[in-house]
Design a protein around this motif. Structure first.
Motif, PDB file in Angstrom:
ATOM      1  N   ILE A 128      29.310  56.385 -18.171  1.00 27.89           N
ATOM      2  CA  ILE A 128      28.763  55.355 -19.063  1.00 27.89           C
ATOM      3  C   ILE A 128      27.368  55.775 -19.489  1.00 27.89           C
ATOM      4  CG2 ILE A 128      28.070  52.939 -19.272  1.00 27.89           C
ATOM      5  CD1 ILE A 128      30.209  52.251 -17.228  1.00 27.89           C
ATOM      6  N   ARG A 129      27.198  55.910 -20.786  1.00 28.66           N
ATOM      7  CA  ARG A 129      25.904  56.318 -21.315  1.00 28.66           C
ATOM      8  C   ARG A 129      24.900  55.184 -21.201  1.00 28.66           C
ATOM      9  NH1 ARG A 129      28.210  58.469 -26.896  1.00 28.66           N
ATOM     10  NH2 ARG A 129      26.824  56.786 -27.628  1.00 28.66           N
ATOM     11  N   GLU A 169      32.322  57.307 -21.827  1.00 30.84           N
ATOM     12  CA  GLU A 169      32.774  58.674 -22.085  1.00 30.84           C
ATOM     13  C   GLU A 169      33.806  59.058 -21.033  1.00 30.84           C
ATOM     14  OE1 GLU A 169      29.910  61.736 -22.480  1.00 30.84           O
ATOM     15  OE2 GLU A 169      28.921  60.840 -24.220  1.00 30.84           O
ATOM     16  N   ILE A 170      34.816  59.794 -21.461  1.00 28.25           N
ATOM     17  CA  ILE A 170      35.831  60.331 -20.560  1.00 28.25           C
ATOM     18  C   ILE A 170      35.642  61.846 -20.502  1.00 28.25           C
ATOM     19  CG2 ILE A 170      38.297  60.580 -20.100  1.00 28.25           C
ATOM     20  CD1 ILE A 170      37.233  57.711 -19.855  1.00 28.25           C
ATOM     21  N   ARG A 171      35.741  62.408 -19.316  1.00 24.52           N
ATOM     22  CA  ARG A 171      35.505  63.833 -19.120  1.00 24.52           C
ATOM     23  C   ARG A 171      36.377  64.667 -20.070  1.00 24.52           C
ATOM     24  NH1 ARG A 171      36.551  64.969 -13.297  1.00 24.52           N
ATOM     25  NH2 ARG A 171      38.505  65.917 -14.005  1.00 24.52           N
ATOM     26  N   ALA A 172      35.814  65.741 -20.590  1.00 26.88           N
ATOM     27  CA  ALA A 172      36.461  66.525 -21.640  1.00 26.88           C
ATOM     28  C   ALA A 172      37.835  67.041 -21.257  1.00 26.88           C
ATOM     29  CB  ALA A 172      35.548  67.685 -22.039  1.00 26.88           C
ATOM     30  N   ASP A 173      37.989  67.533 -20.029  1.00 32.54           N
ATOM     31  CA  ASP A 173      39.291  68.084 -19.648  1.00 32.54           C
ATOM     32  C   ASP A 173      40.367  67.007 -19.556  1.00 32.54           C
ATOM     33  OD1 ASP A 173      37.774  67.237 -17.297  1.00 32.54           O
ATOM     34  OD2 ASP A 173      39.484  67.954 -16.142  1.00 32.54           O
ATOM     35  N   ARG A 220      27.411  64.172 -16.523  1.00 31.95           N
ATOM     36  CA  ARG A 220      27.400  65.311 -17.446  1.00 31.95           C
ATOM     37  C   ARG A 220      27.303  66.643 -16.711  1.00 31.95           C
ATOM     38  NH1 ARG A 220      28.962  65.198 -22.449  1.00 31.95           N
ATOM     39  NH2 ARG A 220      27.321  66.639 -23.111  1.00 31.95           N
ATOM     40  N   LYS A 221      26.498  66.649 -15.649  1.00 35.39           N
ATOM     41  CA  LYS A 221      26.331  67.887 -14.885  1.00 35.39           C
ATOM     42  C   LYS A 221      27.638  68.286 -14.200  1.00 35.39           C
ATOM     43  CE  LYS A 221      23.504  69.941 -11.223  1.00 35.39           C
ATOM     44  NZ  LYS A 221      22.384  69.712 -10.245  1.00 35.39           N
TER      45      LYS A 221
END
Length: 301
Positions: free
Chosen positions: A241-242, A248-252, A298-299
């Motif tokens: 959560i920004r 946001e959902i992780r890219a993969d 993000r990290k």
């Protein structure tokens, strides 16, 4: 009131509260508390004005209360966890010395108490049974323990570190976490922040910054009401959560192809704002805590 009648009162109040709060999963309003009856007559479990309730027929206190403090305000009495993992409950002022004596009697007799902690105006999370296990007069406070650690930890004495951690964990799980959950779910009107699900039995109070961290305080500002799916996704870094309250959902995960839960429950929430936030601005998520958690998300991603 004789000892047998005293014990029956506390036992029946325990059973009544368990039913009315659905085994402690929901808080209770002041007007609901007034519906309790003992031997066919209305019987007050907490006092409207005083922090310690001792009915005239009892020789020891029946309940204690911590009033609700809105976010950003300092509580009148700062009840806190001590170095031994047990809670300190502050004395009432000199004008209420009889109340303090009622707690000393509860200590001497070893009777169970009900602790009503305010989670909103006129709304309380009942914690029970709790026991007065010591008094620290030099600090003007009593030591309160949940049933799970009563007799295991002796206040004021040096204890093994593992035992201290056990006491702290039990105190948080049995006293602080129920209050945190009730406060957060009340602020979010019993809705998941991510998907707006309203079933309280399927909702958790998620810490933005985990409670094991220094900044992981048990405050509504460090909390989010989440359904169990989104809470789990948040905890393992699938969902972030920004600070501007966008999911946001992780890219993969976005690239995976799976069933409807993944498609609609997670991937469809990507880029969407939270569906539920507290109406009261002071109860909304702390931006600094969100930034800290989002940076970790993000990290890891």
């Amino acid at each position: 009131m004789n000892t047998e009648l005293d014990a029956r009162l506390r036992r029946e109040a325990d059973q009544w509260l368990t039913v009315r709060t659905q085994d402690g999963t929901r808080p209770i309003r002041w007007d609901e508390l007034e519906e309790f009856e003992f031997d066919g007559r209305p019987f007050k479990l907490k006092d409207r004005q005083r922090g310690i309730r001792k009915p005239r027929h009892l020789t020891a206190a029946l309940s204690i209360t911590t009033t609700y403090t809105p976010p950003g305000r300092a509580p009148r009495y700062a009840d806190e966890i001590g170095p031994d993992g047990l809670v300190r409950y502050k004395w009432r002022d000199d004008a209420q010395e009889s109340d303090n004596s009622a707690l000393r009697a509860a200590l001497d007799k070893g009777v169970p108490l009900f602790w009503f902690v305010g989670v909103a105006p006129g709304v309380y999370e009942p914690l029970y049974p709790v026991f007065v296990v010591a008094e620290e007069p030099e600090l003007r406070q009593f030591v309160i323990a949940p049933d799970a650690v009563r007799g295991i930890v002796t206040p004021g004495q040096q204890i093994d570190e593992n035992l201290r951690r056990y006491a702290l964990r039990q105190t948080r799980q049995r006293l602080h976490q129920p209050v945190f959950r009730a406060t957060v779910l009340h602020a979010y009107e019993t809705r998941c922040a991510v998907c707006s699900l309203r079933h309280s039995s399927l909702l958790d109070a998620a810490h933005i910054v985990p409670d094991r961290d220094e900044d992981g305080i048990a405050s509504v500002r460090n909390g989010l009401a989440m359904c169990k799916i989104h809470h789990a996704a948040f905890d393992v870094g699938v969902l972030g959560i920004r600070p501007d309250l966008v999911v946001e959902i992780r890219a993969d995960i976005l690239e995976e192809v799976d069933g409807p839960m993944l498609e609609h429950g997670l991937k469809a929430r990507h880029g969407q704002r939270l569906m539920a936030v507290p109406r009261v601005r002071a109860q909304r998520p702390d931006t600094d805590l969100l930034e800290q958690r989002y940076a970790a998300f993000r990290k890891a991603g």
